[in-house]
Design a protein around this motif. Structure first.
Motif, PDB file in Angstrom:
ATOM      1  N   UNK A   1       0.829  -1.209   0.000  1.00 11.79           N
ATOM      2  CA  UNK A   1       0.000   0.000   0.000  1.00 11.79           C
ATOM      3  C   UNK A   1       0.863   1.258   0.000  1.00 11.79           C
ATOM      4  N   UNK A   2       1.981   1.225   0.700  1.00 15.18           N
ATOM      5  CA  UNK A   2       2.886   2.376   0.700  1.00 15.18           C
ATOM      6  C   UNK A   2       3.437   2.630  -0.705  1.00 15.18           C
ATOM      7  N   UNK A   3       3.826   1.574  -1.405  1.00 14.42           N
ATOM      8  CA  UNK A   3       4.319   1.718  -2.775  1.00 14.42           C
ATOM      9  C   UNK A   3       3.222   2.288  -3.679  1.00 14.42           C
ATOM     10  N   UNK A   4       2.002   1.778  -3.542  1.00 10.93           N
ATOM     11  CA  UNK A   4       0.894   2.253  -4.380  1.00 10.93           C
ATOM     12  C   UNK A   4       0.512   3.686  -4.041  1.00 10.93           C
ATOM     13  N   UNK A   5       0.656   4.084  -2.773  1.00  7.43           N
ATOM     14  CA  UNK A   5       0.420   5.480  -2.391  1.00  7.43           C
ATOM     15  C   UNK A   5       1.403   6.394  -3.115  1.00  7.43           C
ATOM     16  N   UNK A   6       2.681   6.028  -3.120  1.00  8.04           N
ATOM     17  CA  UNK A   6       3.687   6.818  -3.822  1.00  8.04           C
ATOM     18  C   UNK A   6       3.371   6.902  -5.312  1.00  8.04           C
ATOM     19  N   UNK A   7       2.884   5.803  -5.882  1.00  6.75           N
ATOM     20  CA  UNK A   7       2.571   5.790  -7.312  1.00  6.75           C
ATOM     21  C   UNK A   7       1.375   6.675  -7.631  1.00  6.75           C
ATOM     22  N   UNK A   8       0.312   6.577  -6.834  1.00  3.98           N
ATOM     23  CA  UNK A   8      -0.902   7.349  -7.112  1.00  3.98           C
ATOM     24  C   UNK A   8      -0.630   8.851  -7.084  1.00  3.98           C
ATOM     25  N   UNK A   9      -0.075   9.334  -5.960  1.00  6.87           N
ATOM     26  CA  UNK A   9       0.087  10.779  -5.804  1.00  6.87           C
ATOM     27  C   UNK A   9       1.381  11.289  -6.431  1.00  6.87           C
ATOM     28  N   UNK A  10       2.273  10.391  -6.851  1.00 12.84           N
ATOM     29  CA  UNK A  10       3.479  10.823  -7.536  1.00 12.84           C
ATOM     30  C   UNK A  10       3.381  10.792  -9.040  1.00 12.84           C
ATOM     31  N   UNK A  11       2.471   9.954  -9.574  1.00 13.48           N
ATOM     32  CA  UNK A  11       2.460   9.762 -11.023  1.00 13.48           C
ATOM     33  C   UNK A  11       1.082   9.913 -11.674  1.00 13.48           C
ATOM     34  N   UNK A  12       0.014   9.556 -10.988  1.00 14.77           N
ATOM     35  CA  UNK A  12      -1.266   9.427 -11.678  1.00 14.77           C
ATOM     36  C   UNK A  12      -2.332  10.431 -11.271  1.00 14.77           C
TER      37      UNK A  12
ATOM     38  N   UNK B   1       6.927  18.031  -3.932  1.00 15.72           N
ATOM     39  CA  UNK B   1       6.413  16.872  -3.183  1.00 15.72           C
ATOM     40  C   UNK B   1       6.043  15.766  -4.156  1.00 15.72           C
ATOM     41  N   UNK B   2       5.378  16.140  -5.243  1.00 12.78           N
ATOM     42  CA  UNK B   2       4.971  15.147  -6.237  1.00 12.78           C
ATOM     43  C   UNK B   2       6.196  14.485  -6.877  1.00 12.78           C
ATOM     44  N   UNK B   3       7.204  15.262  -7.183  1.00 11.00           N
ATOM     45  CA  UNK B   3       8.433  14.685  -7.728  1.00 11.00           C
ATOM     46  C   UNK B   3       9.050  13.677  -6.766  1.00 11.00           C
ATOM     47  N   UNK B   4       9.062  14.026  -5.492  1.00 14.65           N
ATOM     48  CA  UNK B   4       9.678  13.157  -4.495  1.00 14.65           C
ATOM     49  C   UNK B   4       8.900  11.857  -4.335  1.00 14.65           C
ATOM     50  N   UNK B   5       7.568  11.950  -4.322  1.00 16.52           N
ATOM     51  CA  UNK B   5       6.752  10.741  -4.255  1.00 16.52           C
ATOM     52  C   UNK B   5       6.998   9.858  -5.476  1.00 16.52           C
ATOM     53  N   UNK B   6       7.075  10.486  -6.644  1.00 20.86           N
ATOM     54  CA  UNK B   6       7.320   9.742  -7.880  1.00 20.86           C
ATOM     55  C   UNK B   6       8.684   9.062  -7.860  1.00 20.86           C
ATOM     56  N   UNK B   7       9.701   9.793  -7.427  1.00 21.10           N
ATOM     57  CA  UNK B   7      11.034   9.209  -7.347  1.00 21.10           C
ATOM     58  C   UNK B   7      11.115   8.097  -6.329  1.00 21.10           C
ATOM     59  N   UNK B   8      10.403   8.250  -5.217  1.00 17.34           N
ATOM     60  CA  UNK B   8      10.377   7.189  -4.219  1.00 17.34           C
ATOM     61  C   UNK B   8       9.764   5.912  -4.770  1.00 17.34           C
ATOM     62  N   UNK B   9       8.690   6.071  -5.566  1.00 20.94           N
ATOM     63  CA  UNK B   9       8.087   4.890  -6.191  1.00 20.94           C
ATOM     64  C   UNK B   9       9.067   4.209  -7.145  1.00 20.94           C
TER      65      UNK B   9
END
Length: 450
Positions: A362-373, A428-436
């Motif tokens: 779920x943590x990985x999918x959270x990063x993907x949703x708000x970082x990429x989609x 913030x969005x860039x960081x979430x995306x990079x974390x994913x």
């Protein structure tokens, strides 16, 4: 199927260190590292050497100024400011002397190498202490994502406050309450924020509000003289450290900031700001509603919503993106994002997955949703009912000059945009995306070795 990996040899999906037979590298430390000072950690750990300097993981090449697009959207597309935790290269040796080395230099070379190896081993141990205490049962993990799920629970256990620390904070709040009540008999002290919701990380501050019918209520602000009297009271009573007191009288919410003598807790004290107290009640209710507890699965069940909030707060906090005054996401915004994510997750809605057993996923999918989609330009987030999205144009929250801003409807006040002050949301969005990207690549590499 390959035999289960023994704990002494199992690499953890989150570490940025090269795989090492012992201790097992951590998956979580790919994006979350123990960079807290020993006195700030909830669980007492031995003093550790200074952590490696954070360095960008992407190429440092930048186009000439004439070719660069300075718009926020272009900056997001460049994807160049995800902050990783790769160790900085060691400093270059000073130019070698042309003179011959002495015999003693050769005699001690092996000892120096052995000492260096021991130091590196200790540093690897300390960089992921949650793998040792409370510990990760690598033997029972049969896939990379299962390793991540188990390690995510261990990380949450590690950063969660111990009963002793929580009791010390409550004792500190009671001291402040008694001191202020002695001078203002009709006043009460209420706690809100991360301490009021038990969502604070090591070193987190304490948010307090003084409620009194004899003092100004919003929209009136407390006078500077009142704030200075409160500061003087805290100083003379021996609660606040003398050099820590700061009165911020001209802010949107005037406060007195100080650090306590006992426990060295940073405290923010406001006057008659009841909104934070009401929000804390709502947050506690939502965290329990989306806890998805499962008896017997984990020794300490913190709940899925709370665990996800702590993971995201730690992830953004280590990159300086969890404070609204710097343009990042505040705790309330992070909580709302996590609750919305759980409300609308299709596999949770259809009971296809057990959230408690898939915390890392779920943590990985959270990063993907708000970082990429997620469509920041058009969609806003509401938590009313079972949650959903709304059109920012229809609600009047679309800003033509800043269409990329995140909009979250306050569960307690539909007219309030919780994340309206997060002006650096693109970073913030860039960081979430990079974390994913980092975490998903680590999982794929780990799975290929199992």
């Amino acid at each position: 199927m390959p035999a289960p990996i023994a704990r002494s040899a199992a690499p953890s999906p989150l570490s940025s260190a090269a795989p090492s037979p012992k201790p097992p590298p951590s998956l979580v430390s790919r994006v979350l590292k123990s960079h807290l000072a020993p006195q700030q950690q909830h669980q007492q750990q031995p003093a550790s050497p200074a952590p490696p300097t954070a360095t960008p993981t992407r190429s440092s090449y930048t186009r000439p100024l004439a070719e660069q697009d300075s718009t926020p959207r272009a900056q997001f597309e460049q994807q160049q400011d995800f902050i990783g935790f790769d160790a900085s290269p060691p400093p270059r040796d000073s130019p070698r002397s042309h003179s011959k080395r002495s015999r003693d230099d050769y005699d001690h070379a092996d000892d120096d190498d052995e000492g260096s190896r021991r130091l590196q081993s200790r540093e690897r141990n300390r960089s992921t202490p949650w793998c040792d205490r409370p510990g990760v049962d690598w033997d029972r993990a049969h896939s990379a994502i299962d390793q991540l799920n188990r390690e995510a629970h261990a990380f949450v256990d590690y950063v969660s406050p111990s009963p002793q620390e929580h009791e010390l904070r409550l004792w500190t709040i009671e001291l402040i309450r008694r001191t202020i009540h002695h001078s203002y008999p009709d006043a009460s002290i209420e706690c809100f924020g991360s301490v009021g919701t038990s969502l604070y990380l090591p070193g987190g501050d304490i948010d307090l509000v003084l409620l009194s019918p004899s003092l100004p209520f919003p929209p009136l602000k407390p006078s500077a003289s009142l704030l200075h009297r409160l500061a003087s009271l805290l100083l003379t009573s021996g609660i606040a450290q003398p050099n820590s007191l700061v009165v911020i009288a001209k802010a949107r919410v005037p406060i007195v900031k100080f650090v306590t003598r006992h426990g060295a807790f940073p405290v923010d004290l406001s006057v008659n700001q009841r909104g934070g107290v009401d929000a804390a009640v709502k947050v506690r209710s939502m965290l329990e509603e989306y806890a998805y507890r499962e008896e017997g699965y984990h020794p300490v069940d913190h709940g899925v919503a709370r665990s996800l909030v702590l993971l995201v707060k730690a992830f953004l906090g280590q990159r300086g993106m969890n404070e609204v005054f710097t343009g990042g996401l505040g705790s309330y915004s992070i909580i709302c994002l996590v609750i919305s994510f759980l409300q609308l997750h299709p596999k949770i809605q259809t009971a296809t997955i057990n959230p408690n057993r898939n915390l890392g996923l779920l943590f990985v999918e959270f990063l993907e949703l708000y970082g990429k989609h997620f469509n920041y330009d058009q969609a806003g987030i509401t938590l009313r009912g079972r949650g959903g999205y709304f059109n920012k144009h229809d609600k009047g929250w679309y800003r033509p000059g800043q269409p990329y801003l995140l909009s979250i409807e306050d569960p307690n006040d539909p007219k309030n945009d919780v994340s309206g002050g997060s002006h650096a949301i693109i970073r913030v969005r860039q960081t979430l995306s990079g974390g994913f990207d980092v975490l998903s690549a680590s999982l794929c590499a780990r799975q290929s070795l199992l």
